[in-house]
Design a protein around this motif. Sequence first.
Motif, mmCIF file in Angstrom:
data_model
loop_
_atom_site.group_PDB
_atom_site.id
_atom_site.type_symbol
_atom_site.label_atom_id
_atom_site.label_comp_id
_atom_site.label_asym_id
_atom_site.label_seq_id
_atom_site.Cartn_x
_atom_site.Cartn_y
_atom_site.Cartn_z
ATOM 1 N N ALA A 173 13.704 -0.264 -28.693
ATOM 2 C CA ALA A 173 14.999 0.252 -28.246
ATOM 3 C C ALA A 173 15.066 1.768 -28.398
ATOM 4 N N THR A 197 15.855 1.565 -37.572
ATOM 5 C CA THR A 197 15.809 2.568 -36.500
ATOM 6 C C THR A 197 16.349 3.903 -36.990
ATOM 7 N N ILE A 244 22.175 3.386 -28.982
ATOM 8 C CA ILE A 244 21.662 2.019 -28.935
ATOM 9 C C ILE A 244 22.759 1.095 -29.447
ATOM 10 N N PHE A 246 23.352 -2.384 -30.993
ATOM 11 C CA PHE A 246 22.749 -3.545 -31.638
ATOM 12 C C PHE A 246 23.757 -4.680 -31.780
ATOM 13 N N ALA A 269 20.237 -3.432 -27.100
ATOM 14 C CA ALA A 269 19.054 -3.908 -27.803
ATOM 15 C C ALA A 269 19.034 -5.412 -28.047
ATOM 16 N N VAL A 294 17.005 -3.978 -23.325
ATOM 17 C CA VAL A 294 15.735 -4.100 -24.045
ATOM 18 C C VAL A 294 15.415 -5.589 -24.120
#
Length: 348
Positions: A173, A197, A244, A246, A269, A294
Amino acid sequence: MTTTQIQNLPTEMKAWQVTTPGPIDGAESPLAFVTKPVPTPERGEVLVKVLACGVCHTDLHVTEGDLPVHHEHVTPGHEIVGEVVATGPETSRFQLGDRIGIPWLRWTCGVCEFCRSGRENLCPNSLYTGWDHDGGYAEYVTAPEGFSYRIPDQFDNITAAPLLCAGIIGYRAYHRANLPAGGRLGLYGFGGSAHITAQIALDQGMEVHVLTRGTDARKFALELGAKSAQGPYDLPPVKLDSSIIFAPVGDIVPKALEGLAPGGTLALAGIHLTDIPSLNYQDHIFHEKNLTSVESNTRRDGEEFLTLADRLNIHPETTPYAFDKADEALRYVKKGDIRGACVLKISD
């Protein structure tokens, strides 16, 4: 060729399995702790004694029915660290006693256009651990040796487990988000994958801003070095180069796009996301903003990430749970205010 194994393996094992998918915090648990036969490795597979297994948000999706049933009464779990105790026919990569990692991606066909072009994560025939095949909430599991990983020695079993999905998916991602050097990264949701991350980004000199619902998670983000931490529907204090998401919440997408700088990229992601509301072109997409998803990962992603994690000394924050407390761990994950990642300790 025949199966080679360590002597005195049991014929039965303890494992969790999904009975009828439903809310993990409902009146009746969708999981059952059962006794079942120890599996036998097939051609190209190894049998692994599970030492630890991470508890991923995807396990929650499988258990609660957000993802369709691919395997009746499946055993969840795909962040598996274990010891090879038997090898099936036509195996040579691992030896008895080797410690290996078993990830989400279990198998791809190798012959479709995606596999042949280095995009095996898009293989339409792909299979997944803990969804299409029994996973690591068990004392033993089988895995194709070609889709398993060697684990760097510096990581103990509990620490290594979240690297095998949360880490690898976060890494993919991160690349899909096209963050420029020295850029500003937004992370929506701050569980197992996002906190790994964040470490990658911070170690590479990026500025990280976290937007998540959990007050403990926001505090944890600041402890790790995030520049700011606030709610998921807040606008970040500065325009972000990349973000991103999540959290499996489609409602966040418009706000995250609004928080991007011109030319910025938003990467989604998760394997599951609730519906995305309508978008306004001028507010959310104009100025060459990019929206991408992703899907899983390639084996190359996994090898690259584990090498990077070893070099950068990436260490997930973990909360260990006893093997017989898997349902409790999933309830904690669902709460959405976790500190790092949950890991089941299966055996020594």
